[in-house]
Motif scaffolding. Structure first.
Motif, PDB file in Angstrom:
ATOM      1  N   ALA A 314     -54.338  86.997  64.589  1.00 27.59           N
ATOM      2  CA  ALA A 314     -53.758  86.629  65.880  1.00 27.59           C
ATOM      3  C   ALA A 314     -52.239  86.527  65.801  1.00 27.59           C
ATOM      4  O   ALA A 314     -51.665  86.218  64.757  1.00 27.59           O
ATOM      5  CB  ALA A 314     -54.351  85.306  66.362  1.00 27.59           C
ATOM      6  N   ASP A 315     -51.594  86.768  66.938  1.00 32.49           N
ATOM      7  CA  ASP A 315     -50.134  86.692  67.006  1.00 32.49           C
ATOM      8  C   ASP A 315     -49.639  85.261  66.921  1.00 32.49           C
ATOM      9  O   ASP A 315     -48.607  84.989  66.304  1.00 32.49           O
ATOM     10  CB  ASP A 315     -49.637  87.322  68.311  1.00 32.49           C
ATOM     11  CG  ASP A 315     -49.894  88.816  68.365  1.00 32.49           C
ATOM     12  OD1 ASP A 315     -49.426  89.527  67.455  1.00 32.49           O
ATOM     13  OD2 ASP A 315     -50.564  89.272  69.309  1.00 32.49           O
ATOM     14  N   VAL A 316     -50.339  84.327  67.569  1.00 34.14           N
ATOM     15  CA  VAL A 316     -49.949  82.922  67.523  1.00 34.14           C
ATOM     16  C   VAL A 316     -51.187  82.056  67.352  1.00 34.14           C
ATOM     17  O   VAL A 316     -52.310  82.482  67.643  1.00 34.14           O
ATOM     18  CB  VAL A 316     -49.175  82.472  68.792  1.00 34.14           C
ATOM     19  CG1 VAL A 316     -47.877  83.242  68.936  1.00 34.14           C
ATOM     20  CG2 VAL A 316     -50.028  82.627  70.032  1.00 34.14           C
ATOM     21  N   ALA A 334     -48.943  75.161  75.644  1.00 32.04           N
ATOM     22  CA  ALA A 334     -48.630  75.393  74.233  1.00 32.04           C
ATOM     23  C   ALA A 334     -48.720  76.877  73.894  1.00 32.04           C
ATOM     24  O   ALA A 334     -47.918  77.401  73.118  1.00 32.04           O
ATOM     25  CB  ALA A 334     -49.579  74.591  73.349  1.00 32.04           C
ATOM     26  N   CYS A 335     -49.696  77.564  74.484  1.00 27.38           N
ATOM     27  CA  CYS A 335     -49.835  79.008  74.255  1.00 27.38           C
ATOM     28  C   CYS A 335     -48.600  79.756  74.737  1.00 27.38           C
ATOM     29  O   CYS A 335     -48.053  80.616  74.031  1.00 27.38           O
ATOM     30  CB  CYS A 335     -51.068  79.541  74.982  1.00 27.38           C
ATOM     31  SG  CYS A 335     -52.653  78.915  74.381  1.00 27.38           S
ATOM     32  N   LEU A 336     -48.142  79.436  75.951  1.00 28.92           N
ATOM     33  CA  LEU A 336     -46.975  80.122  76.502  1.00 28.92           C
ATOM     34  C   LEU A 336     -45.714  79.811  75.709  1.00 28.92           C
ATOM     35  O   LEU A 336     -44.857  80.679  75.516  1.00 28.92           O
ATOM     36  CB  LEU A 336     -46.780  79.737  77.968  1.00 28.92           C
ATOM     37  CG  LEU A 336     -47.801  80.288  78.962  1.00 28.92           C
ATOM     38  CD1 LEU A 336     -47.428  79.886  80.386  1.00 28.92           C
ATOM     39  CD2 LEU A 336     -47.901  81.805  78.858  1.00 28.92           C
ATOM     40  N   SER A 337     -45.597  78.567  75.246  1.00 27.57           N
ATOM     41  CA  SER A 337     -44.429  78.200  74.453  1.00 27.57           C
ATOM     42  C   SER A 337     -44.380  79.001  73.158  1.00 27.57           C
ATOM     43  O   SER A 337     -43.328  79.523  72.765  1.00 27.57           O
ATOM     44  CB  SER A 337     -44.459  76.701  74.144  1.00 27.57           C
ATOM     45  OG  SER A 337     -43.330  76.327  73.377  1.00 27.57           O
ATOM     46  N   ALA A 338     -45.526  79.110  72.485  1.00 29.47           N
ATOM     47  CA  ALA A 338     -45.578  79.863  71.231  1.00 29.47           C
ATOM     48  C   ALA A 338     -45.333  81.350  71.475  1.00 29.47           C
ATOM     49  O   ALA A 338     -44.623  82.011  70.708  1.00 29.47           O
ATOM     50  CB  ALA A 338     -46.930  79.652  70.552  1.00 29.47           C
ATOM     51  N   LEU A 339     -45.905  81.894  72.554  1.00 26.80           N
ATOM     52  CA  LEU A 339     -45.696  83.309  72.866  1.00 26.80           C
ATOM     53  C   LEU A 339     -44.241  83.589  73.224  1.00 26.80           C
ATOM     54  O   LEU A 339     -43.695  84.641  72.875  1.00 26.80           O
ATOM     55  CB  LEU A 339     -46.612  83.734  74.017  1.00 26.80           C
ATOM     56  CG  LEU A 339     -48.091  83.905  73.667  1.00 26.80           C
ATOM     57  CD1 LEU A 339     -48.921  84.122  74.932  1.00 26.80           C
ATOM     58  CD2 LEU A 339     -48.292  85.071  72.700  1.00 26.80           C
ATOM     59  N   LYS A 340     -43.612  82.647  73.914  1.00 26.63           N
ATOM     60  CA  LYS A 340     -42.200  82.825  74.262  1.00 26.63           C
ATOM     61  C   LYS A 340     -41.350  82.943  73.005  1.00 26.63           C
ATOM     62  O   LYS A 340     -40.507  83.840  72.880  1.00 26.63           O
ATOM     63  CB  LYS A 340     -41.707  81.649  75.112  1.00 26.63           C
ATOM     64  CG  LYS A 340     -40.282  81.849  75.637  1.00 26.63           C
ATOM     65  CD  LYS A 340     -39.727  80.595  76.286  1.00 26.63           C
ATOM     66  CE  LYS A 340     -39.214  79.637  75.238  1.00 26.63           C
ATOM     67  NZ  LYS A 340     -38.420  78.523  75.824  1.00 26.63           N
ATOM     68  N   GLN A 341     -41.571  82.042  72.047  1.00 27.82           N
ATOM     69  CA  GLN A 341     -40.800  82.086  70.815  1.00 27.82           C
ATOM     70  C   GLN A 341     -41.091  83.357  70.017  1.00 27.82           C
ATOM     71  O   GLN A 341     -40.200  83.939  69.399  1.00 27.82           O
ATOM     72  CB  GLN A 341     -41.112  80.851  69.959  1.00 27.82           C
ATOM     73  CG  GLN A 341     -40.752  79.529  70.625  1.00 27.82           C
ATOM     74  CD  GLN A 341     -39.292  79.467  71.048  1.00 27.82           C
ATOM     75  OE1 GLN A 341     -38.423  79.974  70.343  1.00 27.82           O
ATOM     76  NE2 GLN A 341     -39.028  78.865  72.193  1.00 27.82           N
ATOM     77  N   LEU A 342     -42.344  83.791  70.045  1.00 28.47           N
ATOM     78  CA  LEU A 342     -42.720  85.025  69.358  1.00 28.47           C
ATOM     79  C   LEU A 342     -41.950  86.219  69.912  1.00 28.47           C
ATOM     80  O   LEU A 342     -41.338  86.990  69.173  1.00 28.47           O
ATOM     81  CB  LEU A 342     -44.224  85.260  69.509  1.00 28.47           C
ATOM     82  CG  LEU A 342     -44.751  86.631  69.081  1.00 28.47           C
ATOM     83  CD1 LEU A 342     -44.736  86.767  67.571  1.00 28.47           C
ATOM     84  CD2 LEU A 342     -46.152  86.873  69.625  1.00 28.47           C
ATOM     85  N   ILE A 343     -41.950  86.362  71.237  1.00 25.91           N
ATOM     86  CA  ILE A 343     -41.313  87.526  71.856  1.00 25.91           C
ATOM     87  C   ILE A 343     -39.796  87.451  71.745  1.00 25.91           C
ATOM     88  O   ILE A 343     -39.130  88.475  71.544  1.00 25.91           O
ATOM     89  CB  ILE A 343     -41.759  87.659  73.324  1.00 25.91           C
ATOM     90  CG1 ILE A 343     -43.278  87.880  73.386  1.00 25.91           C
ATOM     91  CG2 ILE A 343     -41.038  88.810  74.013  1.00 25.91           C
ATOM     92  CD1 ILE A 343     -43.848  87.840  74.787  1.00 25.91           C
TER      93      ILE A 343
END
Length: 389
Positions: A314-316, A334-343
């Protein structure tokens, strides 16, 4: 399997008879922080080694934290906010504060935090305080001044291309701001619990304006039987194979949040069935009882023994201490926060996902091969877990 993408970690815990209290945990520094009202997510800014999987970076790969603790709720905020590309501006109403001198104002800006106070003998009055700005700023270039009954604060953005919906990272600002980052890329939720995947997917879809899809519902509707009866009659491999076919048909869809089946009966639980999951951003919703670094590491090794290689693709990762459906939106945040930092760590990722789809979801993620590459003739090592240890 070696991953080229950072992963996010979040530990929201449920305290009985109270509201959800997000519990932050740093794997490099075993300490806790209780923050209200928002979640704290951790992400790595560099790839993971195959021996650490998605949870633990090597000693050379530090984890960064992204915190938010605000003294003002968005619904009742007493400020105006605007984004003018290279900087953001706050207009804070101070008419009722009886400010006699600019020296009465204190503006403390740091990389990801901001505190604005009116100095008073004995106890200052806090106008705004947040440890989690929507993104990084250049604190040395902060400018503020008083205009009639307003305090104007100009903050220079670290990334001028990122549009800020609001000054802080919240559910509302993440939902509004994530669309510019995702660029239509779908999201897939994986993990042991079908229920958690489904509940969180619906919250994410509502916030983003995406289409919510649930492979469990699609399979049961089409085949006219429950997943449980299917497993009893034909086994988990039959169900996983059918879900894999569904994921193949969904892989070309955009702006969707897909809740997958939990456990080994789901395609995401089997490492050789990730070809079409790579078409979107994958989030592993992982329940845990770990309270410290050692426990979390032991849990990861146990996951390896249990055959959970696949989820580490998984990506995050979002870690959950307990589960309450009433707090699905907090997990979605929390999912959106982690995805934001990933991108933000690699803005080419959405385009790379799109290229992967156009080339036929061949299983060659993240090292996409040239057009014409055939995994059946060369062998697709990217679909299999790295068994080296």
């Amino acid at each position: 399997m070696t991953s080229s993408s950072p992963a996010g970690l979040c530990f929201p815990s449920k305290i009985p008879n109270t509201t959800l209290i997000p519990l932050a945990f740093s794997l490099l520094k075993p300490s806790f922080a209780v923050l209200r009202p928002n979640l704290l997510s951790l992400h790595s800014v560099s790839p993971y080694s195959s021996h650490n999987f998605a949870l633990f970076p090597t000693s050379s790969k530090a984890l960064l934290s992204c915190k938010c603790s605000s003294t003002f709720p968005v619904a009742t905020r007493s400020y105006e906010f605007s984004d003018s590309s290279s900087e953001v501006e706050l207009r804070i109403h101070i008419g009722g504060q009886d400010v006699q001198n600019p020296r009465d104002i204190s503006v403390d800006a740091n990389l990801t935090s901001l505190a604005v106070r009116v100095q008073r003998p004995g106890s200052p009055i806090t106008l705004i305080e947040t440890n989690n700005l929507f993104d990084k700023i250049k604190p040395d270039e902060t400018i503020w001044y008083i205009d009639d009954d307003q305090l104007i604060v100009n903050l220079k953005k670290h990334d001028p291309d990122l549009k800020w919906p609001d000054i802080t990272e919240s559910w509302e600002s993440l939902a509004a701001g994530s669309t510019q980052l995702l660029k239509g890329t779908s999201i897939y939720l994986v993990g042991d619990s079908t229920e958690i995947n489904h509940k969180v997917a619906r919250e994410l879809a509502t916030g983003l304006g995406y289409t919510p899809l649930c492979t469990k519902e699609l399979l049961e509707t089409y085949f006219k039987k429950t997943i449980d009866s299917w497993v009893l009659a034909e086994g988990i491999d039959s169900v996983a194979e059918a879900e894999s076919a569904v994921l193949e048909s969904l892989s070309s869809h955009v702006r969707s949040v897909v809740a997958t089946l939990g456990g080994q009966q789901g395609a995401a639980g089997q490492a050789d069935k990730w070809r079409h999951l790579y078409a979107g951003f994958t989030v592993w919703l992982s329940q845990t009882e770990a309270l410290d670094e050692d426990s979390a590491r032991k849990e990861t090794h146990q996951n390896m023994k249990d055959g959970k290689f696949a989820y580490t693709n998984a990506d995050v990762v979002v870690k959950l201490q307990g589960w309450d459906p009433a707090h699905a939106k907090s997990v979605a945040q929390a999912c959106l926060s982690a995805l934001k930092q990933l991108i933000l760590s690699d803005k080419k990722l959405p385009g790379k996902k799109s290229l992967y789809i156009r080339l036929g979801c061949r299983g060659d993620w993240p090292n996409i091969k040239p057009p014409g590459w055939d995994p059946s003739t060369e062998g697709c090592s990217y679909c299999e877990p790295d068994k080296a240890s």
